[in-house]
Design a protein around this motif. Sequence first.
Motif, short mmCIF file in Angstrom:
data_model
loop_
_atom_site.label_atom_id
_atom_site.label_comp_id
_atom_site.label_asym_id
_atom_site.label_seq_id
_atom_site.Cartn_x
_atom_site.Cartn_y
_atom_site.Cartn_z
N GLY A 153 0.82 -1.21 0.00
CA GLY A 153 0.00 0.00 0.00
C GLY A 153 0.85 1.26 0.00
O GLY A 153 0.48 2.27 -0.58
N PHE A 154 2.02 1.17 0.63
CA PHE A 154 2.89 2.35 0.74
C PHE A 154 3.67 2.60 -0.54
O PHE A 154 3.66 3.69 -1.08
CB PHE A 154 3.86 2.18 1.92
N VAL A 155 4.37 1.57 -1.05
CA VAL A 155 5.26 1.81 -2.19
C VAL A 155 5.11 0.79 -3.32
O VAL A 155 5.46 1.07 -4.45
CB VAL A 155 6.74 1.87 -1.72
N GLN A 156 4.66 -0.41 -3.07
CA GLN A 156 4.41 -1.45 -4.07
C GLN A 156 5.68 -2.14 -4.56
O GLN A 156 5.70 -3.36 -4.74
CB GLN A 156 3.66 -0.88 -5.28
N ALA A 157 6.76 -1.39 -4.81
CA ALA A 157 7.95 -1.96 -5.45
C ALA A 157 8.55 -3.10 -4.63
O ALA A 157 9.00 -2.92 -3.52
CB ALA A 157 9.01 -0.87 -5.66
N GLY A 158 8.56 -4.30 -5.21
CA GLY A 158 9.15 -5.45 -4.56
C GLY A 158 8.22 -6.20 -3.62
O GLY A 158 8.63 -7.18 -3.00
N VAL A 159 6.96 -5.77 -3.54
CA VAL A 159 6.03 -6.43 -2.61
C VAL A 159 5.79 -7.89 -3.00
O VAL A 159 5.49 -8.73 -2.15
CB VAL A 159 4.69 -5.67 -2.54
N GLY A 160 5.95 -8.21 -4.28
CA GLY A 160 5.74 -9.59 -4.72
C GLY A 160 6.65 -10.57 -4.00
O GLY A 160 6.26 -11.71 -3.73
N PHE A 161 7.86 -10.14 -3.65
CA PHE A 161 8.78 -11.03 -2.97
C PHE A 161 8.33 -11.30 -1.53
O PHE A 161 8.51 -12.40 -1.01
CB PHE A 161 10.19 -10.45 -2.99
N ILE A 162 7.76 -10.29 -0.88
CA ILE A 162 7.23 -10.49 0.47
C ILE A 162 6.05 -11.46 0.42
O ILE A 162 5.92 -12.36 1.25
CB ILE A 162 6.80 -9.15 1.10
N LEU A 163 5.18 -11.27 -0.57
CA LEU A 163 4.03 -12.16 -0.72
C LEU A 163 4.46 -13.58 -1.04
O LEU A 163 3.92 -14.54 -0.48
CB LEU A 163 3.11 -11.63 -1.83
N LEU A 164 5.45 -13.74 -1.92
CA LEU A 164 5.93 -15.07 -2.24
C LEU A 164 6.58 -15.74 -1.03
O LEU A 164 6.48 -16.95 -0.83
CB LEU A 164 6.93 -15.02 -3.40
N ALA A 165 7.27 -14.93 -0.20
CA ALA A 165 7.88 -15.49 1.01
C ALA A 165 6.81 -16.05 1.94
O ALA A 165 6.99 -17.11 2.55
CB ALA A 165 8.69 -14.42 1.72
N ALA A 166 5.67 -15.35 2.04
CA ALA A 166 4.59 -15.82 2.91
C ALA A 166 3.84 -16.99 2.28
O ALA A 166 3.54 -17.98 2.95
CB ALA A 166 3.62 -14.67 3.20
N LEU A 167 3.56 -16.89 0.98
CA LEU A 167 2.73 -17.90 0.32
C LEU A 167 3.50 -19.18 0.00
O LEU A 167 2.98 -20.29 0.19
CB LEU A 167 2.15 -17.32 -0.98
N ALA A 168 4.73 -19.05 -0.48
CA ALA A 168 5.53 -20.23 -0.80
C ALA A 168 6.39 -20.66 0.38
O ALA A 168 6.46 -21.84 0.71
CB ALA A 168 6.40 -19.96 -2.03
N GLY A 169 7.03 -19.68 1.02
CA GLY A 169 7.92 -20.00 2.12
C GLY A 169 7.20 -20.50 3.36
O GLY A 169 7.64 -21.46 4.00
N ASN A 170 6.08 -19.84 3.73
CA ASN A 170 5.36 -20.21 4.95
C ASN A 170 4.18 -21.14 4.68
O ASN A 170 3.99 -22.13 5.39
CB ASN A 170 4.86 -18.95 5.67
#
Length: 252
Positions: A153-170
């Motif tokens: 919501g704040f900046v967007q850039a690179g948020v996909g990696f955080i989401l992938l870390a939660a969805l694939a990693g966790n």
Amino acid sequence: MDLTYNSFILLSAVGFVAGIINTLAGGGSNLTIPALMVLGLPADAANASNRIAVLLQGIVGVAGFDKHKTLDRPAIIPILIPSVSGGFLGGLGAALLPNLYLKPVLLLTILIMSIVILVMPGIMAPPSGTPTISPKEDRRAWWGLFAAGIYGGFVQAGVGFILLAALAGNLRYDLVRANALKMACSLAFTLVSLLVFIAFGQVRWLPGLVVAIGAMAGTHLAVKWAVRARPETLKWLLFIMTLIAVASGFYL
């Protein structure tokens, strides 16, 4: 911002590359936000206008993954609750932060995120057949999705990696299904943050839509690649997208 023929070509081309990057991994806004700023938009308007492209490419991406039966529909609501809540807070924070401080904060955040994501690909590819986990069963994933929403919501850039870390990693989704749910999350909290930016009068529609033209085309192409690629190929694509995101972060 005067949108010349050259700037139209530049923004749509950057949007195309960003659409591919955002679909296969994340970090495409590392390219589009600076491009909008270089062509004359202030930091707040560039950050806000970029969400038009992210929103429209999200619609294309979610529809594409769903068409190919790789979108886990029952998981959408549990995953969207934390990410959308965070997206509202992040968008509100970006809208309220004065331009004097927003520009350096945006650029520094993008750069830091680009450096951090360099080490992410190795932990975001669970073995084939690994059982998935609900966010209700993994509080780290819940808070990870919430943090992704705030950051997105704040900046967007690179948020996909955080989401992938939660969805694939966790939550242990394979990369194809993780990317599908990632697009759904990004679409949802981008809509929320875009509404916030519209309310604050920070969206410049024409340059945002030009970026979106390229981004939607790139996303459409990337979805076709993703659903047909072998898992090992996707791992390499994720690694390459990470390097591109890092390189663009250092270019700022």
